[in-house]
Design a protein around this motif. Structure first.
Motif, PDB file in Angstrom:
ATOM      1  N   LEU A  91       0.809  -1.012   0.013  1.00 47.15           N
ATOM      2  CA  LEU A  91      -0.105  -0.034  -0.049  1.00 47.15           C
ATOM      3  C   LEU A  91       0.986   1.219  -0.172  1.00 47.15           C
ATOM      4  CD1 LEU A  91      -2.742   1.377   0.341  1.00 47.15           C
ATOM      5  CD2 LEU A  91      -2.460   1.049   2.718  1.00 47.15           C
ATOM      6  N   ILE A  92       1.946   1.187   0.706  1.00 47.46           N
ATOM      7  CA  ILE A  92       2.712   2.271   0.965  1.00 47.46           C
ATOM      8  C   ILE A  92       3.438   2.624  -0.558  1.00 47.46           C
ATOM      9  CG2 ILE A  92       5.177   3.130   1.943  1.00 47.46           C
ATOM     10  CD1 ILE A  92       4.242   1.887   4.457  1.00 47.46           C
ATOM     11  N   GLU A  93       4.052   1.778  -1.025  1.00 51.48           N
ATOM     12  CA  GLU A  93       4.698   1.517  -2.269  1.00 51.48           C
ATOM     13  C   GLU A  93       3.701   2.189  -3.385  1.00 51.48           C
ATOM     14  OE1 GLU A  93       6.835  -1.425  -5.573  1.00 51.48           O
ATOM     15  OE2 GLU A  93       6.941  -1.828  -3.510  1.00 51.48           O
ATOM     16  N   ALA A  94       2.540   1.767  -3.315  1.00 54.34           N
ATOM     17  CA  ALA A  94       1.783   2.246  -4.456  1.00 54.34           C
ATOM     18  C   ALA A  94       1.079   3.641  -4.284  1.00 54.34           C
ATOM     19  CB  ALA A  94       0.356   1.092  -4.509  1.00 54.34           C
ATOM     20  N   ALA A  95       0.861   3.970  -3.042  1.00 55.62           N
ATOM     21  CA  ALA A  95       0.579   5.465  -2.565  1.00 55.62           C
ATOM     22  C   ALA A  95       1.765   6.337  -2.946  1.00 55.62           C
ATOM     23  CB  ALA A  95       0.196   5.657  -1.232  1.00 55.62           C
ATOM     24  N   LEU A  96       2.926   5.869  -2.988  1.00 59.53           N
ATOM     25  CA  LEU A  96       4.025   6.813  -3.010  1.00 59.53           C
ATOM     26  C   LEU A  96       4.135   6.963  -4.770  1.00 59.53           C
ATOM     27  CD1 LEU A  96       6.646   8.503  -2.557  1.00 59.53           C
ATOM     28  CD2 LEU A  96       7.861   6.255  -2.657  1.00 59.53           C
ATOM     29  N   ARG A 106      14.759   7.526   6.522  1.00 57.32           N
ATOM     30  CA  ARG A 106      15.741   7.425   7.287  1.00 57.32           C
ATOM     31  C   ARG A 106      15.930   6.431   8.215  1.00 57.32           C
ATOM     32  NH1 ARG A 106      17.249  12.088  10.035  1.00 57.32           N
ATOM     33  NH2 ARG A 106      19.535  11.506   9.444  1.00 57.32           N
ATOM     34  N   ARG A 107      14.752   6.145   8.476  1.00 61.51           N
ATOM     35  CA  ARG A 107      14.395   4.972   9.890  1.00 61.51           C
ATOM     36  C   ARG A 107      14.133   3.815   9.073  1.00 61.51           C
ATOM     37  NH1 ARG A 107      12.060   9.863  11.427  1.00 61.51           N
ATOM     38  NH2 ARG A 107      10.110   9.529  10.521  1.00 61.51           N
ATOM     39  N   ARG A 108      13.592   3.731   8.038  1.00 62.81           N
ATOM     40  CA  ARG A 108      13.297   2.485   7.167  1.00 62.81           C
ATOM     41  C   ARG A 108      13.874   2.626   5.997  1.00 62.81           C
ATOM     42  NH1 ARG A 108       6.928   1.472   6.984  1.00 62.81           N
ATOM     43  NH2 ARG A 108       7.867  -0.461   5.949  1.00 62.81           N
ATOM     44  N   LEU A 167      14.044   3.229   0.780  1.00 60.95           N
ATOM     45  CA  LEU A 167      14.808   4.127   0.066  1.00 60.95           C
ATOM     46  C   LEU A 167      14.973   3.793  -1.315  1.00 60.95           C
ATOM     47  CD1 LEU A 167      16.298   6.665   0.655  1.00 60.95           C
ATOM     48  CD2 LEU A 167      18.503   5.538   1.125  1.00 60.95           C
ATOM     49  N   SER A 168      14.849   2.490  -1.648  1.00 62.70           N
ATOM     50  CA  SER A 168      15.016   2.212  -3.285  1.00 62.70           C
ATOM     51  C   SER A 168      13.717   2.645  -3.973  1.00 62.70           C
ATOM     52  CB  SER A 168      15.167   0.673  -3.277  1.00 62.70           C
ATOM     53  OG  SER A 168      14.110  -0.072  -2.718  1.00 62.70           O
ATOM     54  N   HIS A 169      12.705   2.610  -3.256  1.00 65.89           N
ATOM     55  CA  HIS A 169      11.430   3.063  -3.914  1.00 65.89           C
ATOM     56  C   HIS A 169      11.371   4.465  -4.046  1.00 65.89           C
ATOM     57  CE1 HIS A 169       9.753  -1.123  -3.534  1.00 65.89           C
ATOM     58  NE2 HIS A 169       9.767  -1.008  -2.126  1.00 65.89           N
TER      59      HIS A 169
END
Length: 199
Positions: free
Chosen positions: A64-69, A118-120, A124-126
């Motif tokens: 969900l995070i990746e798709a939303a980004l 920075r915490r996760r 970063l790659s996404h």
């Protein structure tokens, strides 16, 4: 069937429109409350659907995070006029201030994810892949605008200026100040184009 008091009525959502509506809802949830607030239930409540529908579309919170980004960056690219395609400095990023005013949660979402990376580090790659779209769009437009080659340093500097102005408007408002700064950036690009033509 009536909804319990205090609850929003649920919407009927079709597959295609539903996925985009869920991504918009996820962006709003994060933009207003940070990434820690992003849950299936929060997105479902924001979208007015069941949390099962969110699970069905995305499977995992990370998906969900990746798709939303991806959705947020593509929406920003299309609404900012970062790449109008005219090669004219006066057209460059004309929609930027309106983009911030009409979609502050969309912009806040992206900054939230940048800081969260920075915490996760797995984010970063996404973020790098998707920000490469911003960098490439900036470089393509500058290449049309300026004679001669446009190196990565120049395109990153211009994009960093735009991103800083978005953040400034998002936090402080001051749309007029940002508009003035954008006019100055366009003037600098005009001067650079003339200087390159003279060589």
């Amino acid at each position: 069937m009536t909804e319990p008091a205090g609850r929003r009525p649920r919407k009927r959502v079709t597959y295609g429109a539903g996925r985009e509506a869920l991504l918009d809802a996820a962006v709003r949830v994060v933009g207003r409350g940070g990434l820690r607030r992003l849950t299936y239930r929060a997105v479902a409540e924001e979208a007015g659907v069941t949390h099962g529908l969110v699970v069905h579309h995305f499977g995992t919170r990370d998906a969900l995070i990746e798709a939303a980004l991806t959705h947020a960056i593509r929406s920003s690219l299309s609404s900012s006029d970062l790449e109008p395609g005219t090669g004219k400095p006066e057209d460059f990023s004309l929609g930027l201030t309106e983009m911030v005013d009409s979609g502050p949660d969309l912009q806040a979402f992206q900054y939230e994810l940048l800081l969260e990376s920075r915490r996760r580090p797995e984010l970063l790659s996404h973020l790098r892949a998707l920000y490469d779209e911003y960098f490439a769009a900036t470089r393509r437009e500058l290449t049309q605008m300026l004679p001669g080659p446009v190196d990565e340093g120049l395109s990153r500097m211009v994009f960093a200026t735009l991103e800083g102005l978005v953040l400034h408007q998002l936090v402080f408002g001051e749309r007029e100040v940002v508009e003035d700064a954008l006019d100055e950036l366009r003037n600098v690009l005009r001067l650079l184009a003339r200087a390159r033509e003279g060589h």
